[in-house]
Write a protein that holds these residues in place. Structure first.
Motif, PDB file in Angstrom:
ATOM      1  N   UNK A 192       0.619  -1.305   0.172  1.00 25.15           N
ATOM      2  CA  UNK A 192       0.077   0.037   0.044  1.00 25.15           C
ATOM      3  C   UNK A 192       0.935   1.065  -0.038  1.00 25.15           C
ATOM      4  N   UNK A 193       0.561   2.132  -0.923  1.00 23.09           N
ATOM      5  CA  UNK A 193       1.441   3.422  -0.944  1.00 23.09           C
ATOM      6  C   UNK A 193       0.518   4.728  -1.047  1.00 23.09           C
ATOM      7  N   UNK A 194       1.094   5.764  -0.902  1.00 27.01           N
ATOM      8  CA  UNK A 194       0.468   7.044  -0.910  1.00 27.01           C
ATOM      9  C   UNK A 194       1.578   8.167  -1.255  1.00 27.01           C
ATOM     10  N   UNK A 195       1.806   8.192  -2.658  1.00 27.22           N
ATOM     11  CA  UNK A 195       2.971   9.013  -3.037  1.00 27.22           C
ATOM     12  C   UNK A 195       4.208   8.438  -2.519  1.00 27.22           C
ATOM     13  N   UNK A 196       5.050   9.180  -1.664  1.00 30.29           N
ATOM     14  CA  UNK A 196       6.349   8.887  -1.182  1.00 30.29           C
ATOM     15  C   UNK A 196       6.209   8.225   0.126  1.00 30.29           C
ATOM     16  N   UNK A 197       4.813   7.896   0.372  1.00 34.94           N
ATOM     17  CA  UNK A 197       4.478   7.146   1.813  1.00 34.94           C
ATOM     18  C   UNK A 197       4.322   5.951   1.742  1.00 34.94           C
ATOM     19  N   UNK A 264       9.556   8.131   2.522  1.00 33.42           N
ATOM     20  CA  UNK A 264      10.943   7.784   2.014  1.00 33.42           C
ATOM     21  C   UNK A 264      11.353   8.784   1.007  1.00 33.42           C
ATOM     22  N   UNK A 265      12.730   8.966   0.502  1.00 35.64           N
ATOM     23  CA  UNK A 265      12.878   9.841  -0.510  1.00 35.64           C
ATOM     24  C   UNK A 265      12.848   9.382  -1.898  1.00 35.64           C
ATOM     25  N   UNK A 266      11.821   8.442  -2.207  1.00 37.14           N
ATOM     26  CA  UNK A 266      11.696   8.056  -3.488  1.00 37.14           C
ATOM     27  C   UNK A 266       9.878   7.776  -3.701  1.00 37.14           C
ATOM     28  N   UNK A 267       9.751   7.717  -4.675  1.00 44.36           N
ATOM     29  CA  UNK A 267       8.133   7.177  -5.256  1.00 44.36           C
ATOM     30  C   UNK A 267       8.114   5.777  -5.439  1.00 44.36           C
ATOM     31  N   UNK A 268       7.486   4.966  -4.561  1.00 44.84           N
ATOM     32  CA  UNK A 268       7.335   3.621  -4.410  1.00 44.84           C
ATOM     33  C   UNK A 268       6.052   3.186  -4.956  1.00 44.84           C
TER      34      UNK A 268
END
Length: 376
Positions: A192-197, A264-268
């Protein structure tokens, strides 16, 4: 040291200049051209410079690296770029790269200004147009704001954009990218992701997974986790087991308590594999040493993060000494950077807290001075 060239012409000269001489960059470039007559000259101003087993931090210094190639040609590029709705537009890139089957550029050594050059976007664009091009280098680090860095390219000195040299031919250049981290715990699939979260790891909140990991650690390890927590994103998902060099390491920026997400410092993307990493001096030392082992080189360029050196290791000369320990007294130069460039898993990236080392088969000569040998 110039006798190492045995009277051969200098095909490429790379200069690293400490902030003390930023104002004299044009004069320095002029003297270097007049004395060495390089086919290509590039350089940058850096917070600290590296050369021949030494790292000069917070003191005036200039480090020079001159090479005469055998079967490789070098050509300078001066680049500028703009980011728009349709992506990154790169100006100054050579249009003609040869027809299919012709010899192409294999390596770009890139020196960029972090305030004016969108290096991430440029690397993505180059990856699409030239997927086989290896990019190694770093960001100038002598200034704390726009316009303060200096970049040298042949007879010009600029304060924005990027400069570099394209290499074409049979002299190989190997890239060693030491991200200085070690994995801890187990890898998880991002669910589950929300942008870079990152909200979900293996079907559970990411923060919960991190808390479970911390609970299994000894106190000393938990302190390492608190001081240097990062994540590693697997580069090649087709691999069964993941080890050193299989992860692209990125910073952990924060967390959200309400949904247990970690920024984090990236889009996942959902489906990627992620593993927590820690960074400390011991991990950084072991990582660089293991990556250099088994390699061969006649000369090298080092692009090390400004966060390494004394700040990380507690003493000077670590990365320069590591290279010397493996290869002996080969010609080496470099600088501390505000972002290091190098390939992970065959894709070029900008890194932090990293040592990106370019290993050359071609013999070179290198020199370093603790004070300016050129005046200014």
């Amino acid at each position: 040291m110039l006798e190492q060239l045995d009277g051969r012409e200098v095909d490429l000269l790379v200069a690293f200049i400490s902030p003390h001489f930023s104002g004299a960059a044009e004069d320095i470039g002029g003297v270097l051209r007049a004395v060495l007559h390089p086919g290509v000259l590039i350089g940058s101003t850096n917070a600290a410079v590296v050369g021949m087993g030494r790292e000069v931090e917070e003191s005036p210094a200039i480090s020079l690296w001159a090479v005469s190639f055998g079967a490789t040609t070098a050509r300078a590029v001066e680049l500028d770029a703009m980011v728009g709705a349709e992506g990154t537009t790169l100006r100054g890139w050579p249009e003609h790269q040869g027809e299919a089957g012709d010899e192409r550029d294999h390596t770009l050594v890139l020196l960029a200004d972090p305030y004016s050059f969108p290096t991430d976007g440029v690397l993505r664009s180059l990856g699409e147009s030239q997927p086989d091009l290896q990019v190694i280098g770093g960001m100038a680090s002598a200034a704390r704001g726009p316009g303060g860095n200096r970049l040298l390219v042949d007879d010009r000195v600029v304060d924005r954009g990027a400069v570099g040299v394209l290499l074409r031919g049979s002299d190989p250049v190997e890239a060693v990218v030491s991200q200085g981290c070690r994995p801890v715990g187990s890898p998880f699939v991002v669910t589950d992701v929300d942008g870079n979260y990152v909200r979900g790891l293996g079907g559970r909140p990411a923060l919960e997974r991190l808390q479970e990991l911390a609970a299994t650690m000894e106190e000393a390890e938990r302190e390492q986790l608190q001081r240097g927590l990062h994540v590693g994103l697997v580069v090649d998902e087709h691999r069964i087991d993941f080890g050193r060099g299989d992860f692209l390491v990125r910073n952990v920026l924060g967390a959200r308590a309400d949904d247990g997400a970690i920024a984090i410092g990236a889009i996942v993307e959902v489906g990627q594999t992620l593993q927590f990493h820690v960074r400390d001096a011991a991990a950084a030392d072991a990582d660089l040493t293991q990556l250099l082992a088994g390699q061969t080189a006649a000369s090298a360029l080092i692009f090390a993060c400004v966060g390494r050196g004394r700040r990380l290791f507690g003493s000077t000369d670590h990365d320069a000494s590591a290279v010397a320990d493996v290869f002996g007294p080969i010609p080496v130069a470099g600088g501390f950077c505000a972002g290091e460039i190098g390939p992970i898993g065959g894709t070029n990236h900008v890194h932090s807290f990293t040592a990106s080392v370019a290993l050359f088969s071609a013999h070179a000569t290198s020199s370093q001075a603790a004070r300016a040998p050129l005046g200014g």
